[in-house]
Structure formats: C-alpha cells, structure tokens
Design an enzyme around this catalytic site. Structure first.
Site, PDB file in Angstrom:
ATOM      1  N   THR A  94       0.856  -1.187   0.000  1.00  0.00           N
ATOM      2  CA  THR A  94       0.000   0.000   0.000  1.00  0.00           C
ATOM      3  C   THR A  94       0.889   1.234   0.000  1.00  0.00           C
ATOM      4  O   THR A  94       1.807   1.343   0.815  1.00  0.00           O
ATOM      5  CB  THR A  94      -0.900   0.003   1.258  1.00  0.00           C
ATOM      6  OG1 THR A  94      -1.703  -1.169   1.243  1.00  0.00           O
ATOM      7  CG2 THR A  94      -1.797   1.234   1.281  1.00  0.00           C
ATOM      8  N   LYS A 108      -6.836   1.332  -3.448  1.00  0.00           N
ATOM      9  CA  LYS A 108      -6.478   0.672  -2.183  1.00  0.00           C
ATOM     10  C   LYS A 108      -6.531   1.669  -1.029  1.00  0.00           C
ATOM     11  O   LYS A 108      -7.010   1.344   0.071  1.00  0.00           O
ATOM     12  CB  LYS A 108      -5.076   0.055  -2.291  1.00  0.00           C
ATOM     13  CG  LYS A 108      -4.594  -0.632  -1.007  1.00  0.00           C
ATOM     14  CD  LYS A 108      -5.315  -1.945  -0.751  1.00  0.00           C
ATOM     15  CE  LYS A 108      -5.040  -2.530   0.635  1.00  0.00           C
ATOM     16  NZ  LYS A 108      -3.689  -3.024   0.836  1.00  0.00           N
ATOM     17  N   LYS A 117       0.083   2.907   9.783  1.00  0.00           N
ATOM     18  CA  LYS A 117       0.757   3.112   8.497  1.00  0.00           C
ATOM     19  C   LYS A 117      -0.226   3.560   7.403  1.00  0.00           C
ATOM     20  O   LYS A 117      -0.044   4.613   6.781  1.00  0.00           O
ATOM     21  CB  LYS A 117       1.433   1.803   8.078  1.00  0.00           C
ATOM     22  CG  LYS A 117       2.018   1.792   6.689  1.00  0.00           C
ATOM     23  CD  LYS A 117       2.741   0.479   6.396  1.00  0.00           C
ATOM     24  CE  LYS A 117       1.812  -0.706   6.141  1.00  0.00           C
ATOM     25  NZ  LYS A 117       1.001  -0.581   4.902  1.00  0.00           N
TER      26      LYS A 117
END
Lengths: 308, 308
Positions: free
Chosen positions: A99, A175, A243
C-alpha cells in the site's frame, strides 16, 4: 496451466509468503527473500528457493512480486543496493503490492519502465488466509502489456482482479480509499462495542443485532468476534493502520483535502499503539477504550488489576 | 389473524404513516394524528381515522404507537395537554419508537406503568419503504406482558423483532449503538467518495470495487448510489443524524465515555446542515466535502457557479 515461469517474491510476510506458496502450487519456479528467517524457511520447505537478497531472488526471473510494507521498502528492494531491478531478465514484469501513495506508484512505474520493465500497480486485500489460498483481491492498474504478462501470476494468487486503468497510481488510489474506510470502520466498531458495554448491554447480542442492521460493516462483522473472544493475536496488526491511515492523511494534507473522520480513526490507532498494542490485532482499539473507561471486556483483565 | 384492535398511531411522518397503513391492512381500527396534514389525509384515505390530537386518537384504544421525532415530543404526546395517556383504555399498551436516550425510555416507562399501562421500548429501523411494507426491524425491550400485548401489532409492522430484555431502556440503547455506527458510516462513505474524486477516480468504479471489498458497509452500499445519481431528495435527512448523533454525544458526555469518531461524524452533519442542507438526504455530507474541496459531483453545479 501456462508454462512455468521464474518468479521472485520479495517480502515473505503473511501476504508475500501466501502468494509465493500459491505460485509454487501453480507450478512456477519461485525464489523469495525476506529479512526474517521464518518466511524463507517456509518457502524452502514448500519447494521454493530461499534467496539472501532481492537481487539473488530476481536473477534472470521474468517477474518480481514486491510484497513489502511500504513505498520506502519497495524502492529499496527494487532500486537499492542488492535490488531486484539490477538482476531481473530484460523486459521482465514488476508487480508492486505494498500500500502506497499513488504518486509513489507512478514514480516507481516510470523508473521501472525507463529500465525496460513492465510495471503493474497491484495492491492486494483479503488477509493471510486468502493469500495462502490463492484467493486474494487485487486492485490493479498498468499498461496492457503489464496486465498480459501478469495474467498467469494473478490467476495463481487472486480470486478477483479489478482491472482499474491503463497506468500506475490508479490501483494504489483504490487501495487507499478502501483503507480509509476499513480503518474508520474498525475504529468505529471498537468505539461502538465498548460504548455498548458502558450502557450495560450484552455484547454478543449487540453483535448479533447490529450485524443484521443498517449499522453493520464488513469490518464490524469481521473484527468484533475478536473482541467477543478476547483474542487479540494479530490477524492484522494495529501498526498496519497507523501506516495506512498515515498514508491517507499525508495524501489528504498534500492535496488540501480534509479528512476529519479518517484523522480521528488514525489518532485512535496511534493511541492504541502508544499504549503498547502496536503489534496486536487492530481490534485492540476496543481495549484502549475499555482501559480509558475502566470497563471489562471478554478475556481482558479489568483495568487496575492487570500486571502487564 | 388476531381480533381487530383499536390502535392509535401518534406521529404520521414517513415511518408512522407506514406503520399506520400496515395496521389498517392487518384489519385493525387505526386512528392517527400529526401536526402536518398530509399524513392525516393519507391515513383517512386508507380507511383510518384522522384525529386532531393524541388524546382524540387514543380515546378508548387498547394501544398507542408513538412515532415522533424525539424524547421531548414523546413526552408531550403521551403526558402533555391533549396527551394520549389521558384517554387510552385502562391497561392499554404504549409502544414508543422514537430514538431517545435509554434514561428517557426508562423514565417514560416508569410513568406509564405507574398509570397502569404496559410500555414497550421499541425503536425501529428500516426506512420509509419498509415501514410501508410492514417489514421494519424493531429493537424492543419491556415486560413480558408488554411484549404479549404488542405481538399482534408487531406482526403487522415488522419483519424482524429483536426481543432484547425485560425492561425499557435496552431497546433504546441498541438503537443508539446502531445510530452511532450508521452515522459514522454515512459520513465516512461521503468522505471517502469525495476523496476518491480528488484522486481522479471514476466514482462508479469505486462504488463497484469497494462494495466488494473490506471497506464496505451497509450504509456505503445504501447511500453512495444517491451520490452517484446526484439525488439528494431526503430518503433520510441530515437532520435525523444531527439529532441521533447528538443523543449519542450527550449520552457519552453524561456517562464520561469518549466518542471521538462519533463526534467527528456529528460535526460533519452539523456543518452540512449549517450549509443549508439540513432537510436534504444525509448523503449531502458528500456535497459539503465537494464544495469545500472545489470538486464536481454528479448532478451538482460546480462550486462558484451555483445559483442556490
């Protein structure tokens, strides 16, 4: 099946290992690498080759799947010292699954294409079990040639491949949008469940009723059972969402787009990590609420009596 | 079917009217009232009696369904001047369906039971179409006698009745937890969709992909089509969530329970209402984001060129 390919898998965490094993099962010759030993050992045991570096794993391979944690690691394992780009076969395919911000995906694609490689921006979702089963969902974008080269690999690792556009960055964007919602829904599920506890409700019944109501979400149905069972072994860790929501937050700030809901959720994951639960399951946000409010959850020591 | 009952329905908005019509269809004698004319006219046209006051609607009735906006209105139509409690048959049933704090539900139940009535704390969900079809979901709590008396009415209005406990307040609590999640998920869906627009994504494709992914929610799937169609006619209005998340927020504050995600969502509904969209569909939060970020959504005039 298609003819066997030489494939490198860079990153053998729970997702990368599952993908590597799926490729082995599909008959491909797989070399993988990871800093950590367990992934390498598992790949070797399954008939793959455990390499010491990305460059070694990728030597002469026609494709490299990069399944590391973020953009910085992706850049390092591709283009850094001992990186895969130096040893891949000419015209090979790079499939990038971490990602990352769309701008990073575009940057890596440009660099890869300049070096004569095809690049597929291909973030994945589905979790470790689906990775192992070869049943991931892939949100992919890239040139027709990249898709064409990726087809035998994607068919081995994915149940669903969304073909989202002709250039890198689009897959990454999808995403990121998914992660925004997923992170918010986890944090909201935790907030709501411990709030329900504060109202004196039976949490099993709350799960049952809300799952059938307009308040439900995929994450509510997936994560609340962890709370009900008091099982915070990491199926997906808090640190994934500090994250990923961090990336979401960075993109919003750099693009002057306000994201107040995502920002609240990010702060809850940060607080949960700060309270010592970074490597625990992301449903641990519920434990944070319970500790703050002095409430007892299944399997959790009541606050004040814990020894941890 | 069971023998016909004399039933009062207090509040003939989209939910109350649907419930009243379902009761008429089931053969009950229904008298209803509302400040607004359209609900009364629709009930009369369907064969019910349009009453001028709650007291008139409830005169001699064996049950009163209260389907008004909040606790204050519930208190007024039951116990205020011209309230239903003064005229209901002795031992009648009160079914209270407005979303309210559990403490209010307990207070009204105590007062009703003191006056010799049965009281069912019975918030509803499902929306106007399911109300009209007699297919609501009811989250109910109350004494066994209240449930017993309510059975023929609930079978006419609901597809699902969750029996949640033996006293008032539990039904209200479940509804409040559901509304917390529902409100957060609507706001998050709007944040995510306009963020996706800011990333240059095709919103129809985003809806299609996210609906199949871990980022989905019941509200995402239900409300995002309103954004894609540019249709902000109120299926459920922004003002419902300023109200319901306001109740959530009040309960959290009075119970010293922090609700940062719900608080963010509440502020977004408040901001959307402040921008003139209080009576529009709750997916209008997306229009707020689009106006702030200077982005164009389907059916929406680009900011700066609008005449509204």
């Amino acid at each position: 099946m298609a003819s066997p390919l030489d494939v490198a898998v860079i990153g053998l965490g729970s997702m990368g290992l599952g993908m590597a094993l799926s490729l082995v099962r599909a008959g491909h010759r797989v070399a993988g690498c990871d800093i950590a030993e367990p992934g390498r050992a598992a790949l070797a045991a399954a008939g793959g080759h455990a390499a010491a570096t990305p460059a070694e794993a990728a030597r002469g391979a026609s494709a490299a799947l990069v399944v590391v944690v973020n953009a910085a690691q992706t850049e390092a394992v591709l283009f850094g010292p001992e990186g895969a780009a130096a040893t891949l076969a000419p015209g090979a395919l790079i499939v990038s699954s971490a990602t990352m911000a769309p701008a990073d995906a575009r940057r890596f694609a440009a660099r890869a294409e300049e070096a004569g490689f095809h690049y597929l921006d291909a973030p994945i979702s589905g979790g470790a079990a689906k990775a192992e089963a070869g049943a991931l969902t892939v949100m992919a974008s890239g040139s027709p040639a990249a898709f064409e080269a990726a087809r035998p690999l994607l068919s081995a690792i994915a149940a669903t491949v969304h073909e989202l556009g002709g250039e890198a960055g689009i897959g990454a964007s999808f995403k990121i949008v998914n992660q925004l919602l997923a992170g918010v829904h986890i944090a909201a599920a935790c907030e709501a469940m411990v709030f329900a506890k504060s109202l004196g409700l039976d949490l099993d019944r709350v799960f049952e009723v809300i799952s059938q109501s307009a308040g439900t979400s995929w994450m509510f149905e997936n994560r609340v059972p962890h709370i009900l069972e008091g099982d915070y072994r990491p199926k997906s860790a808090v640190s994934i969402f500090t994250k990923d929501l961090g990336i979401v937050s960075d993109i919003g700030r750099s693009g002057s787009f306000p994201l107040p809901i995502a920002a609240s959720a990010l702060q809850l994951f940060v607080a949960t990590a700060a309270a010592g639960m970074a490597r625990d399951d992301d449903a641990s946000v519920a434990r944070l609420y319970a500790r703050i409010a002095g409430l007892d959850l299944p399997g959790e020591t009541p606050p004040g009596t814990e020894t941890r």
